[in-house]
Scaffold this motif. Structure first.
Motif, mmCIF file in Angstrom:
data_model
loop_
_atom_site.group_PDB
_atom_site.id
_atom_site.type_symbol
_atom_site.label_atom_id
_atom_site.label_comp_id
_atom_site.label_asym_id
_atom_site.label_seq_id
_atom_site.Cartn_x
_atom_site.Cartn_y
_atom_site.Cartn_z
ATOM 1 N N LEU A 70 0.832 -1.197 0.000
ATOM 2 C CA LEU A 70 0.000 0.000 0.000
ATOM 3 C C LEU A 70 0.868 1.250 0.000
ATOM 4 O O LEU A 70 0.604 2.204 -0.753
ATOM 5 N N GLY A 71 1.909 1.252 0.814
ATOM 6 C CA GLY A 71 2.786 2.407 0.875
ATOM 7 C C GLY A 71 3.536 2.654 -0.419
ATOM 8 O O GLY A 71 3.656 3.792 -0.880
ATOM 9 N N ARG A 72 4.007 1.584 -1.051
ATOM 10 C CA ARG A 72 4.810 1.748 -2.270
ATOM 11 C C ARG A 72 3.969 2.066 -3.501
ATOM 12 O O ARG A 72 4.502 2.560 -4.500
ATOM 13 N N SER A 73 2.685 1.787 -3.452
ATOM 14 C CA SER A 73 1.832 2.084 -4.602
ATOM 15 C C SER A 73 1.495 3.569 -4.690
ATOM 16 O O SER A 73 0.960 4.026 -5.698
ATOM 17 N N ILE A 74 1.795 4.317 -3.633
ATOM 18 C CA ILE A 74 1.562 5.762 -3.607
ATOM 19 C C ILE A 74 2.906 6.469 -3.483
ATOM 20 O O ILE A 74 3.737 6.105 -2.657
ATOM 21 N N ASP A 75 3.116 7.476 -4.313
ATOM 22 C CA ASP A 75 4.365 8.231 -4.279
ATOM 23 C C ASP A 75 4.319 9.196 -3.106
ATOM 24 O O ASP A 75 3.951 10.363 -3.237
ATOM 25 N N LEU A 210 7.392 -3.047 -7.662
ATOM 26 C CA LEU A 210 6.186 -2.230 -7.526
ATOM 27 C C LEU A 210 6.529 -0.757 -7.672
ATOM 28 O O LEU A 210 7.420 -0.246 -7.002
ATOM 29 N N ARG A 211 5.812 -0.078 -8.557
ATOM 30 C CA ARG A 211 6.032 1.340 -8.792
ATOM 31 C C ARG A 211 4.792 2.141 -8.393
ATOM 32 O O ARG A 211 3.674 1.663 -8.541
ATOM 33 N N PRO A 212 4.962 3.380 -7.905
ATOM 34 C CA PRO A 212 3.805 4.191 -7.513
ATOM 35 C C PRO A 212 2.868 4.444 -8.695
ATOM 36 O O PRO A 212 3.322 4.652 -9.825
ATOM 37 N N ALA A 216 0.667 11.591 -3.145
ATOM 38 C CA ALA A 216 0.013 11.997 -1.906
ATOM 39 C C ALA A 216 -1.015 13.101 -2.140
ATOM 40 O O ALA A 216 -2.092 13.098 -1.530
ATOM 41 N N ALA A 217 -0.713 14.055 -3.027
ATOM 42 C CA ALA A 217 -1.648 15.156 -3.282
ATOM 43 C C ALA A 217 -2.946 14.637 -3.888
ATOM 44 O O ALA A 217 -4.039 15.093 -3.528
ATOM 45 N N THR A 218 -2.832 13.684 -4.808
ATOM 46 C CA THR A 218 -4.037 13.110 -5.423
ATOM 47 C C THR A 218 -4.865 12.373 -4.384
ATOM 48 O O THR A 218 -6.099 12.494 -4.349
ATOM 49 N N VAL A 219 -4.209 11.590 -3.530
ATOM 50 C CA VAL A 219 -4.933 10.854 -2.493
ATOM 51 C C VAL A 219 -5.643 11.821 -1.548
ATOM 52 O O VAL A 219 -6.781 11.579 -1.137
#
Length: 327
Positions: A70-75, A210-212, A216-219
Motif C-alpha cells: 500500500l505504501g509503495r503504490s503511492i508516491d 512495484l512502482r507508484p 500523496a496530493a491526489t490521495v
C-alpha cells in the motif's frame, strides 16, 4: 505548512477519479498480494476515510507485505517501525537534541513523521511505547517538550500484530485499539492463490518491482471527494442504533465508543464511493460493522467461556437493529 493549507491546495477530485485512481492502486497491490481482494479493498476504504488499519493474524500470511505494498503504490513518504520490547516512545515521536554548534535544542523527528507508517508487530512493544501513537493517530500531530508538530497529509498508520496468545506479545490497550478504524485478518491463501505466489514470487521480490501509481496530493483530493458522499438522516440513525446495540448486549462488558460511530460513518462513505455511489446505504453500514467495531469491544466472561467471538456478537447485535425502509 498547516493541514488546512494542504487540503485547500490538493487537486479537486470527483467520484470518477476515486474509482480510477483506487482501481490502479488496487491493481498494483494485487501484483504483490494474491487472492486477498476483500482485505485490499478494506485497506483502501480506510485510506480514503482517513483512518488507521490494524492487520492481525499469524506470522507469514502477508500482513507486512500488504502494508508495504500500500505504501509503495503511492508516491509518498513511507516509514517502517519495527516494534520490539526495547523500542522507546521517543523512537516513534522524536526527541529534542542539544546542538553544540548552535547552542540550542533542535527537534529530531521520529518514525511517525511520514504519510504512511508501517508499524510491524505493534503488540511486541510495551504498552507505554504503544501509547506514544495515541496523539498522532487521533489528532495527526506530535507534542514534544511543549512544542506541537503537525504530521503530513495524508497520514495513515498500518499496524500488524500477532495473536495475543503468541509468545512475546502484549495486549493493545483499549484506547489504542479504539484509534484504529478497522481490523482485518489476512487468513491463509487458497490453494490456487498460493500456487500463483510460488509461480511468480518464488525467485523475485514483488515489492522491488512495484512502482507508484498515484501521489500523496491526489490521495488527499480523493479523501476530500469521499467526504461529499451523502448520508441520509435515516442511515445516521441506523449507525447510532448499531453502535447502541453493542452497548446493551449482554455478551459485551464494553460496547463501542462514540468514536466508533464516526469511524463507521466515514468508512461507509468511502465504501459507497468505491461502489460508484454518491450516497450511503444501510448495507454499507452492516457490512462494515464487524471490521470497524469488533476490535473495540470486550466480550463478557460468559461469552468468552462460551467461545463466542467479538465478530459473532457484533453480527448478532446488528441483526437486532431495524433496517431503515427508505434511506
Amino acid at each position: 505548512m498547516s493541514l488546512d493549507h494542504v487540503r485547500q491546495t490538493a487537486p479537486t477530485q470527483t467520484l470518477d477519479d476515486v474509482i480510477d485512481v483506487i482501481g490502479r492502486v488496487r491493481a498494483a497491490i494485487e501484483t504483490v498480494i494474491e487472492g486477498k481482494r476483500d482485505s485490499i479493498d478494506l485497506a483502501l476504504v480506510v485510506l480514503l476515510a482517513e483512518g488507521h488499519l490494524l492487520v492481525e493474524d499469524v506470522p507469514g500470511v502477508g500482513k507486512t507485505m500488504l502494508a508495504k505494498a500500500l505504501g509503495r503504490s503511492i508516491d509518498c513518504s513511507v516509514r517502517r517501525l519495527q516494534f520490539t520490547p526495547d523500542l522507546l516512545p521517543s523512537d516513534i515521536t522524536g526527541v529534542s537534541v542539544f546542538n553544540q554548534e548552535r547552542r540550542e535544542f533542535e527537534f529530531k523527528p521520529g518514525g511517525i513523521f511520514a504519510n504512511i507508517v508501517v508499524g510491524d508487530e505493534i503488540n511486541r512493544a510495551s504498552p507505554k511505547t504503544q501509547s506514544a501513537l495515541l496523539e498522532s493517530m487521533e489528532e495527526r500531530q506530535v507534542s514534544v517538550d511543549g512544542t506541537t508538530y503537525h504530521l503530513d497529509v495524508p497520514f495513515m498508520v498500518v499496524a500488524t500484530q500477532n495473536p495475543i496468545e503468541m509468545e512475546g506479545t502484549y495486549p493493545l490497550p483499549e484506547a489504542q485499539r479504539d484509534r484504529f478504524m478497522a481490523r482485518i485478518e489476512m487468513g491463509y491463501p487458497t490453494a490456487s492463490a498460493e500456487l500463483e505466489m510460488l509461480e511468480h514470487h518464488g525467485t523475485t521480490d514483488p515489492l522491488a518491482e512495484l512502482r507508484p501509481v498515484t501521489d500523496a496530493a491526489t490521495v488527499t483530493g480523493l479523501i476530500q471527494a469521499v467526504k461529499d458522499v451523502y448520508v441520509a438522516p435515516a442511515v445516521k440513525e441506523y449507525v447510532v442504533g448499531v453502535v447502541n446495540a453493542t452497548r446493551h448486549s449482554r455478551d459485551l462488558r464494553l460496547g463501542a465508543s462514540p468514536r466508533s460511530s464516526l469511524s463507521l460513518l466515514r468508512a461507509a462513505r468511502a465504501q459507497a464511493a468505491l461502489a460508484r455511489r454518491d450516497y450511503v446505504t444501510p448495507d454499507d453500514i452492516s457490512s462494515l460493522a464487524v471490521p470497524v467495531l469488533a476490535h473495540r469491544v470486550l466480550p463478557s466472561t460468559e461469552a468468552q467461556l462460551a467461545r463466542r467471538s467479538a465478530a459473532e456478537i457484533i453480527t448478532a447485535a446488528v441483526h437486532t437493529v431495524a433496517i431503515p425502509e427508505r434511506a
